[in-house]
Each structure stands twice: as structure tokens, then as C-alpha cells.
Write an enzyme that holds these catalytic residues in place. Structure first.
Site, PDB file in Angstrom:
ATOM      1  N   GLU A  55       0.823  -1.216   0.000  1.00  0.00           N
ATOM      2  CA  GLU A  55       0.000   0.000   0.000  1.00  0.00           C
ATOM      3  C   GLU A  55       0.853   1.260   0.000  1.00  0.00           C
ATOM      4  OE1 GLU A  55      -2.847  -1.143   3.137  1.00  0.00           O
ATOM      5  OE2 GLU A  55      -4.197  -1.530   1.467  1.00  0.00           O
ATOM      6  N   GLU A  92      -3.753 -10.735  -0.001  1.00  0.00           N
ATOM      7  CA  GLU A  92      -4.562 -10.698   1.214  1.00  0.00           C
ATOM      8  C   GLU A  92      -5.976 -11.073   0.820  1.00  0.00           C
ATOM      9  OE1 GLU A  92      -4.263  -6.972   3.446  1.00  0.00           O
ATOM     10  OE2 GLU A  92      -2.156  -6.801   2.890  1.00  0.00           O
TER      11      GLU A  92
HETATM   12  C1  GAL Z   1      -4.892  -4.228   3.955  1.00  0.00           C
HETATM   13  C2  GAL Z   1      -3.499  -3.911   4.416  1.00  0.00           C
HETATM   14  C3  GAL Z   1      -3.138  -4.615   5.684  1.00  0.00           C
HETATM   15  C4  GAL Z   1      -4.244  -4.455   6.673  1.00  0.00           C
HETATM   16  C5  GAL Z   1      -5.506  -4.990   6.112  1.00  0.00           C
HETATM   17  C6  GAL Z   1      -6.672  -4.813   7.033  1.00  0.00           C
HETATM   18  O1  GAL Z   1      -5.334  -3.263   3.110  1.00  0.00           O
HETATM   19  O2  GAL Z   1      -2.562  -4.253   3.441  1.00  0.00           O
HETATM   20  O3  GAL Z   1      -1.958  -4.090   6.193  1.00  0.00           O
HETATM   21  O4  GAL Z   1      -4.416  -3.111   6.960  1.00  0.00           O
HETATM   22  O5  GAL Z   1      -5.826  -4.283   4.956  1.00  0.00           O
HETATM   23  O6  GAL Z   1      -6.512  -5.432   8.222  1.00  0.00           O
END
Ligand code: GAL
Length: 973
Positions: free
Chosen positions: A420, A490
Site C-alpha cells: 500500500e 490478502e
Molecule cells: C490491507 C493492508 C493490511 C491491513 C488490512 C486490514 O489493506 O494491506 O496491512 O491493513 O488491509 O486489516
């Protein structure tokens, strides 16, 4: 000596630092001497960067009245609050966005440590024979040794070394380190985590003998077509490379090719070798493997791999990111035992020892650089350091420190630029540098949706449908992107109860080649142990800006107890699929490993008659190769004589492995032999009728309040407040994240008033056609259940009947008005006297909780638990603890049989209390155990950051009928 300066310009300087040595390969040990400088250090905390001059760095300074801290550590987690407090923000910078400037209030910790060289430390041989290494300091440090300013650095989770040979004395060395919480570097470290200043990784003095090893690069590739490995160790200092097991003895720089066993996460074969230079012998752990982008897929040793990964932040509930070796090992063992095969080191390179463990136990690693500038999203990424040439040297410095340190790990199969951080020239420069330095590993970065700089298409939190569109090539995108695999860096946000929908993602990953799996967000809750609150989260330290419990979104609770999410994930990603075969009495076993055959596993089969296991036997399963499956005949099932019979096949480790003992369960499957027999209806036709007597009505073993129709006792057991229930203490996923574009039901449920439903009694009918009660054998209570201020409601009829021994409650629900939201749950709830409730026994899904889209790991059987143990301790309390597919349950002297099967929940407090609690310590057991018997539950989804439940898991109000048969508990069941 130039002491008495308070110059702090370096703090806000975008450059990476001054005085450090070029980065180089990291190795765990060698025969060169080293001295750990971990331990107790003196600490003086100041409120600003320049409050104190540097007199403290001079030899002879008396720091006797300073406090002490443990290094490695974060000062805010030591001293019981005397040294400031942690602060949590997700993406907002906790200071004005004014790069590269940081607040004048800049907690600064002066650290002092005096040390002697140990006996036997080689005599000084001139200038360069010792190096001082810092493995991690947040966020900026200036260092003096024996009064000499040796430099300063930024890059918190990266190593920094100084040449200090010329400054060392045999005894009384004074090491002074000034650590600033905020620096220009903080703008590059906006990861979603606690802000925790300090020297949080090891500090080591390393002897560097003449002719010692410098940087070196182990190239160990594997040709899957030939079965041969090629080893070449390029080394700054020439020498020889030996690998006795392979008979290798070659000069550095010289390649050697010979047959080897390859390294993979499933078969982590390492060969021990030595790099010997004139002055040093460095042990090597060599894994032969080749990572390549081929046919649009990331392949290792010629095979596309499926990442069954997790995002791992470094976390310990007391020590923060200062992890000890045991904790790191525990993480790896827990991953291996839960079928996890990959780790993204979100969002910074981990402690180097973690990668040694990944090599040894076998995990694919995406090593991520310490770069995140997420806070710039608030200004549409204007002034983003990753797109500003002034910051590029700092970005390249970070890339180099990661790659040089970690390049010799076979487990590292991809480099990640960071997280990010928008897009920009700085990131492109990082990618270009990494590609040229290490062309043998793909580059990952999620923010680059066109894949200009990257070798995989990476996304986060894509809904299932979108994943499928990409899989089928329907999403468009750049030409380059269309030729790359999709990896979800993620997905499945494990915040609170959940994540839901894992099995549905996995089904897609397994169906489409282009999908190479993903990494669940995230491994562990970052709760901080707190004397009053149990575990603290954002806001608990009075932070001005914070993001609450968004920091508790892991598959492990803060103390590393697996949450139901991890149990579910283990089942969903199990490497062996066991399901009913096509022919009756057979089971289909499929090997879902990418590399390993099934010879390490043994299989057992047992049958359950009404949930009770009748013997377990070995099942002969051929040692299937990856991707193969076989249909295997099951042993003959016992005659259940009208009972429900099912089979359970388990895949267990045949022998003890480094990560689990023999008998450890890797995978399992169940199937029905005979289905559940019909539940006998209690009452109709039995002639047992409700009998009114004053204020009471009696019906078989049950008694009721004649005015309200409320049940009072069943089989002598007092039953309190039995009524329809639609509310659940909203989960983090129900509430959703504020930025979610889609409908978030938690807030809508509350707006509609589902947490404050009113129950109006319309009629209490005790029989006779005249009263509208139908056959006269039932007590019928008609109600309307609805929230104040709204027209929507539920017409609810409770129909009680009995055969004299059993009493049956049939509930029918008819929605009224236009329902625009699903229901949280649909069922009944009632209270039992906690003092006589005792343990709960049930036949159904268990042992842990399950919800409609988190029920893969729910195993049919007979289970028993105390009420406190049925609670799942989510750090922020919320709906939890339902058991799925329950046929019957017994507690408090009652036996309850469901028709159809139901969701069972029992808790020592009400849902309302659960809903109001902020921390587990807010929940105190009352005198009543509250039981929910649900006909249906709304799904869980992942909307605390990702998509909500899939439509098929939503619970829309519709006409529903369900019933329960109550009786006195049978004792042995
Ligand atoms: C993503 C980010 C993580 C964390 C997650 C939410 O966007 O890369 O670091 O913030 O969301 O828990």
C-alpha cells in the site's frame, strides 16, 4: 571527540543514513567470534529529539540514575506505562502529513550499554576487524561508540552495520544509541500496526578476521527435467565451497552440477555446506530449487504451486515485535500443523531467524520490504514518497538491505516491494534493481494493478465472483497482466468471528489454473496484554487517532491459541481431499500436494453410530502422486438398527516429522452411511391435552403461565424467557469497515431495531376448535415480534404438544411488511439456572464453533463441553460459539432434539451483554445460562475489510417452520 551537539537534522532527512556498511548476506553463525549486546540497557527518555545533548555518549558519563530497559524491546511496552504508550492506527499517520517533517514532540530514547570484550576475543588487528550490527530499530538511530559518532540510520526492520574495529577497547566500551520514535523514515513505515519505538531486534558485535567472508550469493537451482542441481556460490571474498554429502569441493564462483533432491515447502531438503575463506568458515544450508514464471504461472521446480498462505506480522502480546526464537518457532510449527504452506512477511522483512526456520521446516516465503506509505491515500497520493525522486535512494536502500540480507534462503520465492504505497518511480526503481540483482525470483507488489513492475498479478480482498472473472480472463487489464497468474496477497479478513467463505475461495483456487492461491489476512491478533482489559487494542491507550480492534484480525488469538478461523482454514486447505466415492461404500482420496506423494500418511477409518465411534481401522490408500486420486473401499459399516451411521476417514502422519508427531491429523473426511431417522413427533394423537389450573397450564411434563402462554418448567427444569430471537451481538464482519462501499448489515440491523424486538402476545389458545387452537391437544401461543417504529415484523406461532413424556415446540414464522435486510439469526432462546446447568453434551457438529460459511471444520460426532468452554474469546466480544447441525443437545437436566437439525449456542450472559462488551473482561457470568436454538444463522463473510457473505449464506426472512422436542435429560444419552 565532538560531543555536546544536539544537531538532529538527520531525523528529517530523507536519506537512508550515514556511516553504515553496504548490506550483505546474512548467516546465522560462523566460526568468527561474536558478542550479543542484548540485555539490560540504560534508558533516558526525552520528549523531543533535541532535548538532551550527546554528552551521554562520552566514556565516563554517569547514567546511574537512568531507568533500564531490555534490548531487544520497545520502551513503550516496558516500565508499566512510565515510558509512554503504544499507539495504533491502520493507515492514518499519527502526525501531520508534512513530509519529511515529524512532530517536535518526538519521543527519543537514549540507550547506553557498557561492555567488555569477552575473554578470547581476538586481539585488535587494525581498523576493520569488527562490525556492530543492529537488526532492527524503530525508527531512526544515531550511534556512538566510545564517544565517537559513527553514524545514523533509518529502515526499522532492516539490518544496519558499522565498522567499529578501530574504536574497540578490551574493556569498558561505551555504546550509546539515540533512538527517535519519528523520523522521515516513518513516512515509509505506515503499516497497519502499533507504533512501537525501540531497539527491538538483536544488537551484535561481530569479529571480522582478516580474510573473512564478505557478501556472498548462493545460487542453487534445480533442473526438474534432469533431476540435477547446480550450485554456484559467488563470494566477495574468494574461497572454497564444500558440501560433504554431495562430495562437492569447488572454488567460489565455480558452478557444479550433480543429481540432488530438490527443496520445496513440502519436502524441505537442505544440504549442509561450508563457505571457507582464508579467515572464516560460514555454514551454509543449501536448498536446490528453481523459481520461474512459465506459461503464465509461478512454477517451482517445474510445477505450479498453490499458495495456502498467511500474512504474518511479528507479534507477541507482551513484547510486541521483539520476538524470541521460541515464538518464531511456534509460529512456524503452528503453520505447518495447520496445513499452511506459505507466508507473506507482511509488511517488512522478518527477524532473520524466522527465514532460517522457513528453510528448515518448509514454507514458501514472499519476503516483503519495509515500505508502506498508505496515509498518502488521504490526499489522493499527492507527495507520495514512492513517486518522488528525493526518496528513491531511501527506497533503493531498503530494497537492497532486504535482498542482500535474505537472498540465500531457498524458502524465499518472491520479493515484494512493500505494501500500500501507491505507484511511482521509486517503486519502479526498486523493482528494476531487484530484477537485475536477483533475476531468479519474481517480484510482487499489490499496488501495481497493471503489473508494470511485477511478475504476478496480486490483489487483496477480491470478492469470489471477481476472482472467478480474473480466473476466466474476463477482467481485461493490461496485456502483461493477462499473462500473469493471480495471487491474492490478502483475502479472508480474519477479524473477530470469521473469516467466512474460505471454502468457496479454495474451490475457485483449485478449479482454475490461473489462480495460485492466496494469503489470509492475517496470522495473529496484535492484542497487547493489559492488566485491566485482558488484551488492549487501538484506543485503549488514549490515542488521539486510532482504529480500534482492527488490529485484532488474526487466525491466532494474541496468546497464539488457534481461533476457529485457523481450524477452518486448516480443513479448507488440507492437502488430501477425502470424500464419498461414486460407488456406495467407497471413499475418494485425492492428493492435493504439489510435490509430495502420500507415503508419509496413514489412513484410518471408523464408523459412528448416532455419533458414537465403533472401532477404527487402518485403511490402505495407495501412495498417490500429486493430483492423483483413488477410490478406496471402506470397511463394512456396522448395522445401526435404525440409527444414523456415518464414516470418518482420517489421514495421519505415519511417522514423527520435525513439525508434528506421528498420528498428527493432516486431513479428514466424513460421509453418511444411513441418514438421520425422522424425529418422532411428540403429542398429536396421544390424547395428552393442556390442562388449565388457575394461573398455570400443564401439558405433559411442561407448565406454562396461563396468561402469557410462557413456558415455566419442562421436566421439572425452570425455563426462563423462552421466545423467538433474531439478534446476534454483531461481529466485526457484520459491522463491516466504514469505507465499505457495499451494504453492511450490522449497522442496518441496528437501525431497523433488530436488537430491540418487541413481543406482542396475540392469543393463548388451549385447544378446542372453537378457540382456534386446532386439534385441542396443543397449547398455541400466537405473537407478533417487531421493532418499535417500524412496520416490519414476524408473525410467530409457538405450538406446544406432548405425549406425556416428551414435549414438542413447533415454531412457525411468517414475515410481515417488506424486509429489506436479512435476519442475523432465526430461532428461540431461553434461560436456564446456571447453578444446575453443568456441562453440555451434544450430537452434531463440533468440537468448535461454526456458522453457515465457516463450517468446513465442523465434524459430526458426540461432544461435551462446559459452558465457559463453548465461548470463543474474540478480543472484542461478539457473536460466537454456535455449534452446527446439532441433532440433540443436553444440558441443565433437559434434552432437546431438533427437527430439523439446529444451531446450538449456550452462554453465561445474554447476547445484549455480549453486544455491549468492549473487552472480554467486561463479561461476567450471571445466574442464568442463555441458550439459543437456531433454525438458521446469517453467514459471516469477511466484510470487516473484504466482501460480505456470499448470497447463498444470507438469511432472508421467509416463512419458516422448525421444532424441538424437550424431555428430561437421559443421563448417559
Ligand atoms: C490491507 C493492508 C493490511 C491491513 C488490512 C486490514 O489493506 O494491506 O496491512 O491493513 O488491509 O486489516
Amino acid at each position: 571527540m565532538s560531543l555536546r551537539t544536539t544537531a538532529t537534522d538527520y531525523v528529517e532527512d530523507v536519506s537512508p543514513g550515514r556511516g553504515t556498511l553496504p548490506p550483505r548476506a546474512r548467516y546465522a553463525s560462523s566460526d568468527a567470534a561474536s558478542l550479543s549486546l542484548n540485555g539490560r540497557w540504560r534508558l533516558r527518555l526525552s520528549a523531543t529529539a533535541d532535548a538532551e545533548d550527546d554528552a551521554f555518549a562520552a566514556p565516563g558519563y554517569d547514567a546511574g540514575d537512568w531507568a533500564e530497559v531490555t534490548v531487544p524491546g520497545h520502551w513503550v511496552l516496558q516500565g508499566d506505562g512510565a515510558f509512554g504508550a503504544p499507539a495504533y492506527t491502520n493507515h492514518l499517520y499519527p502526525f501531520p502529513v508534512d513530509p519529511p517533517y515529524v512532530p517536535t514532540e518526538n519521543p527519543t530514547g537514549d540507550h547506553l550499554r557498557v561492555f567488555d570484550l569477552p575473554e578470547g576475543w581476538p586481539a585488535p588487528a587494525g581498523g576493520d576487524d569488527a562490525v556492530l550490527r543492529f537488526d532492527g530499530v524503530e525508527s531512526c538511530a544515531r550511534v556512538w561508540l566510545n564517544g565517537t559518532d559513527i553514524g545514523e540510520f533509518k529502515g526499522s526492520r532492516l539490518p544496519h552495520e558499522f565498522a567499529v574495529g578501530a574504536l574497540l577497547k578490551p574493556a569498558g566500551n561505551v555504546l550509546a544509541v539515540r533512538v527517535h520514535q519519528w523520523s522521515a523514515g516513518s513516512y515509509l513505515e505506515d503499516q497497519d500496526q502499533w507504533w512501537l519505538p525501540g531497539i527491538f531486534r538483536d544488537v551484535t558485535l561481530l569479529h571480522r578476521p582478516a580474510g573473512c567472508a564478505g557478501d556472498f550469493f548462493v545460487h542453487a537451482s534445480y533442473g526438474h527435467a534432469t533431476g540435477e542441481g547446480t550450485l554456484r556460490v559467488d563470494s566477495e571474498t574468494g574461497g572454497r565451497v564444500t558440501v560433504p554429502e554431495l562430495g562437492i569441493d569447488v572454488a567460489t564462483g565455480e558452478p557444479v552440477t550433480l543429481p540432488v533432491d530438490p527443496w520445496s515447502a513440502e519436502t524441505p531438503r537442505l544440504y549442509d555446506g561450508v563457505l571457507a575463506t582464508a579467515g572464516e568458515r560460514v555454514p551454509l544450508r543449501i536448498g536446490f530449487r528453481t523459481v520461474a514464471l512459465e506459461d503464465g504461472l509461478v512454477k517451482v521446480n517445474g510445477k505450479a504451486v498453490l499458495f495456502k498462505g498467511v500474512n504474518r506480522h511479528e507479534w507477541h502480546p507482551e513484547r510486541g515485535r521483539a520476538l524470541d526464537p521460541d515464538t518464531m518457532r511456534e509460529d512456524v510449527l503452528l503453520m505447518k500443523r495447520h496445513n499452511v504452506n506459505a507466508v507473506r512477511t507482511s509488511h517488512y522483512p522478518p527477524h532473520p531467524a524466522f527465514l532460517d526456520l522457513c528453510d528448515e521446516y518448509g514454507l514458501w516465503v514472499v519476503d516483503e520490504c519495509d515500505v508502506e506509505t498508505h496515509g498518502f491515500v488521504e490526499q489522493d497520493w499527492r507527495d507520495n514518497p514512492t513517486d518522488d525522486d528525493r526518496w528513491t535512494p531511501a527506497l533503493l536502500d531498503r530494497a537492497a538491505r532486504m535482498v542482500e540480507r535474505d537472498k540465500n534462503h531457498p524458502s524465499v520465492v518472491m520479493w515484494s516491494l512493500g505494501n500500500e504505497a501507491g505507484t511511482g518511480r521509486g517503486l519502479t526503481a526498486m523493482a528494476d534493481w531487484i530484477h537485475s540483482r536477483d533475476p531468479a525470483r519474481p517480484v510482487h507488489y499489490e499496488g501495481d494493478h497493471d503489473c508494470r513492475d511485477t511478475d504476478v498479478y496480486s490483489r487483496m480482498y477480491l470478492p469470489h465472483a471477481e476472482v472467478e472473472r480474473v480466473a476466466r480472463g474476463l477482467d481485461g487489464g493490461s496485456r502483461r497482466r493477462r499473462d500473469l497468474p493471480l495471487v491474492l496477497c490478502e483475502y479472508a479478513h480474519a477479524m473477530g468471528n470469521g473469516p467466512g467463505g474460505l471454502a468457496d475461495y479454495q474451490a475457485l483456487f483449485e478449479r482454475y489454473d490461473r489462480l495460485q492461491g492466496g494469503f489470509v489476512w492475517e496470522w495473529i491478533d496484535h492484542g497487547i496484554r493489559h492488566p485491566e482489559l485482558g488484551y488492549a487494542y487501538g484506543g485503549d491507550f488514549g490515542e488521539e487517532l486510532h482504529d480500534g480492534n482492527f488490529v485484532c484480525d488474526g487466525l491466532l488469538f494474541p496468546d497464539r491459541t488457534p481461533s476457529p478461523g485457523l481450524i477452518e482454514y486448516k480443513k479448507v486447505i488440507e492437502p488430501v481431499r477425502i470424500e464419498a466415492g461414486d460407488a456406495a461404500g467407497t471413499v475418494r482420496v485425492t492428493n492435493r500436494y504439489d510435490f509430495a506423494d502420500l507415503s508419509a500418511l496413514e489412513f484410518t477409518c471408523s464408523h459412528q453410530v448416532d455419533g458414537r465411534t465403533a472401532g477404527a481401522r487402518r485403511l490402505a490408500v495407495p501412495p498417490l502422486a500429486p493430483g492423483e486420486s483413488a477410490e478406496v473401499e471402506l470397511p463394512e459399516a456396522p448395522d445401526g438398527e435404525g440409527a444414523e451411521v456415518h464414516w470418518t476417514v482420517r489421514a495421519l502422519l505415519a511417522d514423527t516429522t520435525p513439525w508434528a508427531g506421528a498420528g498428527h491429523e493432516v486431513a479428514w473426511g466424513q460421509g453418511a452411511v444411513t441418514h438421520r431417522p425422522a424425529v418422532p413427533a411428540a403429542g398429536p394423537g396421544s390424547g395428552v391435552r393442556p390442562v388449565a389450573d388457575g394461573g398455570r397450564i400443564t401439558l405433559g411434563p411442561a407448565s406454562f403461565d396461563a396468561r402469557t402462554g410462557a413456558v415455566r418448567t419442562i421436566a421439572g427444569v425452570a425455563v426462563e424467557g423462552l421466545r423467538l430471537d433474531v439478534w446476534r451481538a454483531t461481529t466485526d464482519n457484520d459491522d463491516g469497515a466504514p469505507w465499505q462501499p457495499d451494504t453492511r448489515y450490522g449497522p442496518l440491523w441496528r437501525e431497523l431495531g433488530l436488537h430491540r424486538m418487541r413481543h406482542r402476545t396475540v392469543a393463548v389458545e388451549t385447544g378446542g376448535a372453537g378457540s382456534g387452537g386446532g386439534d385441542g391437544e396443543a397449547l398455541v401461543v400466537r405473537t407478533r415480534v417487531a421493532p418499535a417504529g417500524r412496520e416490519q415484523g414476524l408473525g410467530v406461532t409457538y405450538r406446544w404438544s406432548s405425549d406425556g413424556t416428551l414435549v414438542q415446540l413447533a415454531v412457525s414464522v411468517v414475515p410481515e411488511g417488506g424486509w429489506t435486510v436479512p435476519l442475523p439469526r432465526l430461532g428461540i432462546r431461553f434461560g436456564l439456572d446456571a447453578s444446575v446447568t453443568g456441562s453440555v453434551r451434544w450430537f452434531g457438529g463440533g468440537p468448535g464453533e461454526a456458522y453457515p460459511d465457516t463450517s468446513a471444520a465442523s465434524r459430526l460426532g458426540r461432544w461435551e463441553a462446559e459452558v465457559p468452554d463453548l465461548q470463543t474469546p474474540y478480543v472484542r466480544p461478539q457473536e460466537n460459539g454456535a455449534r452446527a447441525d446439532v441433532r440433540w443437545a443436553e444440558l441443565g437436566g433437559l434434552r432437546i432434539e431438533g427437527d430439523p437439525v439446529f444451531w446450538f449456542t449456550a452462554r453465561p450472559w445474554t447476547s445484549e451483554r455480549l453486544d455491549a462488551a468492549r473487552h472480554l473482561t467486561d463479561l461476567v457470568p450471571g445466574d442464568t445460562v442463555w441458550v439459543n436454538l437456531d433454525h438458521a444463522q446469517h453467514g459471516i463473510g469477511s466484510q470487516s475489510c473484504g466482501p460480505g457473505p456470499l448470497p447463498r449464506y444470507e438469511l432472508w426472512a421467509g416463512p419458516a417452520e422448525f421444532s424441538f422436542v424437550f424431555s428430561g435429560q437421559r443421563g448417559s444419552g
